[in-house]
Write a protein that holds these residues in place. Structure first.
Motif, mmCIF file in Angstrom:
data_model
loop_
_atom_site.group_PDB
_atom_site.id
_atom_site.type_symbol
_atom_site.label_atom_id
_atom_site.label_comp_id
_atom_site.label_asym_id
_atom_site.label_seq_id
_atom_site.Cartn_x
_atom_site.Cartn_y
_atom_site.Cartn_z
ATOM 1 N N ASN A 44 0.859 -1.187 0.000
ATOM 2 C CA ASN A 44 0.000 0.000 0.000
ATOM 3 C C ASN A 44 0.895 1.238 0.000
ATOM 4 N N ASP A 45 0.532 2.237 0.774
ATOM 5 C CA ASP A 45 1.363 3.428 0.873
ATOM 6 C C ASP A 45 2.302 3.288 2.059
ATOM 7 N N PHE A 46 3.376 4.046 2.056
ATOM 8 C CA PHE A 46 4.263 4.063 3.210
ATOM 9 C C PHE A 46 3.463 4.473 4.450
ATOM 10 N N SER A 47 3.642 3.711 5.525
ATOM 11 C CA SER A 47 2.978 3.984 6.801
ATOM 12 C C SER A 47 1.465 3.829 6.736
ATOM 13 N N SER A 48 0.950 3.061 5.765
ATOM 14 C CA SER A 48 -0.502 2.928 5.643
ATOM 15 C C SER A 48 -1.094 1.989 6.682
ATOM 16 N N GLY A 49 -0.260 1.170 7.315
ATOM 17 C CA GLY A 49 -0.763 0.221 8.300
ATOM 18 C C GLY A 49 -0.626 0.735 9.714
ATOM 19 N N THR A 50 -0.124 -0.125 10.576
ATOM 20 C CA THR A 50 -0.026 0.176 12.002
ATOM 21 C C THR A 50 0.810 1.414 12.284
ATOM 22 N N SER A 51 1.798 1.674 11.455
ATOM 23 C CA SER A 51 2.737 2.771 11.732
ATOM 24 C C SER A 51 2.080 4.135 11.734
ATOM 25 N N SER A 52 0.900 4.278 11.124
ATOM 26 C CA SER A 52 0.200 5.574 11.137
ATOM 27 C C SER A 52 -0.962 5.580 12.121
ATOM 28 N N ARG A 53 -1.147 4.484 12.869
ATOM 29 C CA ARG A 53 -2.343 4.325 13.701
ATOM 30 C C ARG A 53 -2.002 4.102 15.171
ATOM 31 N N SER A 54 -0.886 4.652 15.601
ATOM 32 C CA SER A 54 -0.437 4.481 16.978
ATOM 33 C C SER A 54 -1.046 5.547 17.879
ATOM 34 N N THR A 55 -0.654 5.515 19.154
ATOM 35 C CA THR A 55 -1.103 6.527 20.118
ATOM 36 C C THR A 55 -0.288 7.806 20.005
ATOM 37 N N LYS A 56 0.667 7.845 19.099
ATOM 38 C CA LYS A 56 1.496 9.027 18.775
ATOM 39 C C LYS A 56 2.521 9.333 19.856
ATOM 40 N N LEU A 57 2.820 8.367 20.715
ATOM 41 C CA LEU A 57 3.806 8.574 21.767
ATOM 42 C C LEU A 57 5.143 7.959 21.395
ATOM 43 N N LEU A 58 6.210 8.608 21.814
ATOM 44 C CA LEU A 58 7.548 8.040 21.814
ATOM 45 C C LEU A 58 7.899 7.842 23.279
ATOM 46 N N HIS A 59 7.833 6.611 23.735
ATOM 47 C CA HIS A 59 7.901 6.410 25.184
ATOM 48 C C HIS A 59 8.518 5.068 25.545
ATOM 49 N N GLY A 60 8.994 5.015 26.789
ATOM 50 C CA GLY A 60 9.542 3.771 27.306
ATOM 51 C C GLY A 60 8.461 2.800 27.707
ATOM 52 N N GLY A 61 7.333 3.323 28.160
ATOM 53 C CA GLY A 61 6.227 2.479 28.588
ATOM 54 C C GLY A 61 6.148 2.384 30.094
ATOM 55 N N VAL A 62 5.368 3.286 30.714
ATOM 56 C CA VAL A 62 5.241 3.303 32.170
ATOM 57 C C VAL A 62 4.671 1.986 32.681
ATOM 58 N N ARG A 63 3.684 1.437 31.991
ATOM 59 C CA ARG A 63 3.072 0.194 32.482
ATOM 60 C C ARG A 63 4.029 -0.986 32.335
ATOM 61 N N TYR A 64 4.898 -0.956 31.311
ATOM 62 C CA TYR A 64 5.882 -2.029 31.172
ATOM 63 C C TYR A 64 6.881 -1.983 32.324
ATOM 64 N N LEU A 65 7.237 -0.779 32.755
ATOM 65 C CA LEU A 65 8.146 -0.649 33.891
ATOM 66 C C LEU A 65 7.499 -1.204 35.155
ATOM 67 N N GLU A 66 6.210 -0.917 35.348
ATOM 68 C CA GLU A 66 5.509 -1.440 36.518
ATOM 69 C C GLU A 66 5.522 -2.968 36.515
ATOM 70 N N LYS A 67 5.258 -3.554 35.363
ATOM 71 C CA LYS A 67 5.280 -5.021 35.272
ATOM 72 C C LYS A 67 6.689 -5.557 35.501
ATOM 73 N N ALA A 68 7.684 -4.852 34.977
ATOM 74 C CA ALA A 68 9.068 -5.287 35.161
ATOM 75 C C ALA A 68 9.421 -5.359 36.639
#
Length: 594
Positions: A83-107
């Motif tokens: 399809n087009d560049f970024s037509s899939g999941t890459s354009s449909r995120s929460t728009k965050l660049l993050h480490g993941g607070v909830r992943y740290l809690e689970k860790a």
């Protein structure tokens, strides 16, 4: 012991973090002309006539990142996307660049080193993106409201650990984000008056990164093209090519592809083929081995888009626990507010449609945290969209919320290289790991140099400075909203957009997008369909589906002129864009709850 050490380290480091300063002198704006790239037709001709070192299937963030990594190491690279560049999941995120607070809690709570490593890696990559794409990525304050007293110290300590890990994993020259801080109940409501004040005890505010995900992916792909990658969107792989070995086995040596615009088929030869197709990974792997068992769990995440008044303009909201245990974000983005996401198993689709039950879930959870006089109404929901995450299967997990977002690189017996899993934020590291594995597996490619993408500015970054919007206002007499949008989307190439039409005619009266951007997208960014412009070169379809529908005809007219479409082509493009836009429209009447 490990948990205590991390928490203790976070407490010690938090005081030091507050004393740090970047010491970076403010940059001056410099004009940087958009690189002249081959046309799509020229790229297609090169696909036919060149033997590549690496052929990458998939033009999302990961595939584009691999193309850039390989090209900057000196390899001959081709990148194809169905399809087009970024037509899939890459354009449909929460728009965050993050480490993941909830992943740290689970860790911490589960003593899970895999989750811990994912957080530290993502925090490192967050800083990298803030450095190599300062025009697209920027910092964002996020508030975590607290409604139980014991959660205040718990959340504060956790976010101080997050700060400390970010500092420990910074690389030289990276932008430093401010440290998290506590707010009293009164200060919380003053900062975020839309909150439900019943039972509110206070809040913790922390900083993460935010970006335009489609713009970032496109910038990576265009930077790869600038470095010599042959890039071709709307080019579908229909089979893999194999060459026999002397021992009777065979290895993958290219792919047969189809130009989805013309129907033409061709063979593309390559020493190595990389499968970076996200949720479509298993489909390509079955082309290699019909007995392949699925490794990817497709997980659907839904977002709704609201007017800007649901959050302060510079602060988002993290709801750390919803009724089913998931987290929920409400974030200011592109002059609107994005809220989500859900996390549920689904089927793979090129055009995932939002589920009305997921819309109801997001709406109900937001209403619990919003004041009684700012509850969501049907007319507040301007757009709805879903993306499919490619989670790597964990046989011991019954759902998707506990599946780690770590990535894996797998090389089949016939040397097909597949990369899957991971997070948006870690695309660059995923690309580096993939190319490193390719060099181990293919001795003929070991002439390649080391990875340099950590310090390679993306298109538009060179010459960018935070003063660019003001420069554009003074030079072209455009509004500050238009100037800010152009600066954040194109960086120092914003001058090129405005030079196409200095009168800066708006595409839609309520949004800062310009008609000239349609021309620019066709001439410089490989846009070939109206939805390429409506959804990914601009983000209008993601922000306001009704507004996108209202200007679809205008976009089609401009593109038809630029690309010399026949009447039949124009009709087909109109039908395609209508089908796409229908998946972004909030059909709220379908849900009884709404």
């Amino acid at each position: 012991m490990w948990k205590a050490a991390i928490v203790g380290g976070g407490l010690l480091a938090s005081g030091y973090l507050r004393t740090l300063t970047s010491g970076t002198a403010p940059a001056m704006t410099e004009r940087s002309t958009m690189p002249s790239l081959p046309t799509r037709a020229e790229q297609m001709n090169q696909l036919k006539s060149t033997e590549f070192d690496v052929l990458i299937i998939g033009g999302g963030a990961t595939g584009s990142g691999i193309a850039l990594d390989a090209a900057t190491r000196g390899l001959r690279v081709a990148l194809v996307e169905q399809n087009d560049f970024s037509s899939g999941t890459s354009s449909r995120s929460t728009k965050l660049l993050h480490g993941g607070v909830r992943y740290l809690e689970k860790a911490v709570m589960q003593l899970d080193k895999e989750q811990y490593d994912l957080v530290t890696e993502a925090l490192h990559e967050r800083d990298t993106l803030l450095t190599i794409a300062p025009h697209i990525a920027r910092e964002l304050k996020i508030m975590v409201p607290i409604y139980r007293w014991w959660e205040l110290p718990y959340m504060w300590i956790g976010l101080k650990v997050y700060d400390a890990l970010a500092w420990w994993n910074r690389h030289e020259g990276a932008k430093e984000l401010p440290s998290s801080y506590l707010l009293s109940r009164k200060s919380t409501l003053a900062s975020f008056p839309q909150l439900n004040e019943k039972g509110l005890r206070g809040s913790v505010v922390y900083y993460d990164g935010q970006h335009d995900d489609a713009g970032m992916t496109l910038s990576v792909a265009l930077t790869a093209a600038r470095e010599g990658t042959v890039t071709a969107n709307y080019t579908e792989v229909i089979s893999l090519l194999k060459t026999s070995n002397v021992d009777g086995t065979a290895h993958v040596s290219g792919a047969r592809v189809k130009d989805r615009l013309t129907g033409e088929e061709m063979d593309v030869s390559a020493k190595c083929v990389i499968n970076a197709t996200g949720c479509f990974t298993d489909g390509i792997m079955r082309m290699d081995n019909k007995a392949h068992r699925d490794l990817v769990i497709p997980s659907q995440g839904l977002h709704i888009v609201l007017p800007d008044y649901f959050t302060p303009p510079d602060m988002g909201l993290l709801i750390p626990e919803t009724s089913d245990g998931r987290v929920l974000f409400m974030l200011p983005w592109e002059g609107s507010v994005v809220a989500g996401t859900t996390d549920s198993m689904t089927d793979v689709s090129e055009l995932p449609s939002p589920k009305s039950s997921d819309v109801a879930f997001v709406r109900e959870e937001l209403d619990k945290k919003l004041a009684s006089d700012v509850q969501l109404r049907n007319q507040d929901i301007k757009a709805v969209w879903s993306g499919i995450r490619p989670l790597v299967r964990n046989p011991a997990s019954s759902g998707t919320e506990d599946v780690p977002r770590s990535h894996f690189v797998y090389v089949s017996d016939s040397k097909l290289v597949s990369i899957s899993g991971g997070k948006w934020t870690t695309y660059r590291r995923m690309a580096e790991d993939t190319v490193d594995e390719v060099l181990r597996q293919f001795p003929s490619l070991q002439r390649a140099g080391p990875c340099v993408t950590r310090s390679t500015p993306l298109v538009g970054a060179k010459g960018y400075a935070d003063t660019l919007p003001h420069v554009l206002v003074q030079k072209y007499n455009v509004s500050i909203d238009v100037a800010t949008h152009l600066s954040h989307r194109y960086g120092s190439a914003a001058f090129d957009v405005l030079d196409l039409d200095p009168s800066a005619k708006l595409l839609h009266p309520n949004y800062p997008y310009l008609e000239a951007e349609v021309q620019f997208a066709v001439q410089h960014e490989y846009a070939v369909k109206p939805q390429d412009v409506l959804a990914r070169r601009t983000r209008l379809a993601f922000l306001d589906s009704a507004a996108a529908v209202s200007v679809a005809g205008k976009v089609t007219d401009i593109m038809a002129k630029e690309l010399n479409w026949s009447r039949a082509q124009r009709q087909q493009m109109t039908a395609d864009s209508t089908e796409f836009l229908n998946t972004m429209t909030p059909h709220l009447e379908e849900s009884a709850k709404l």
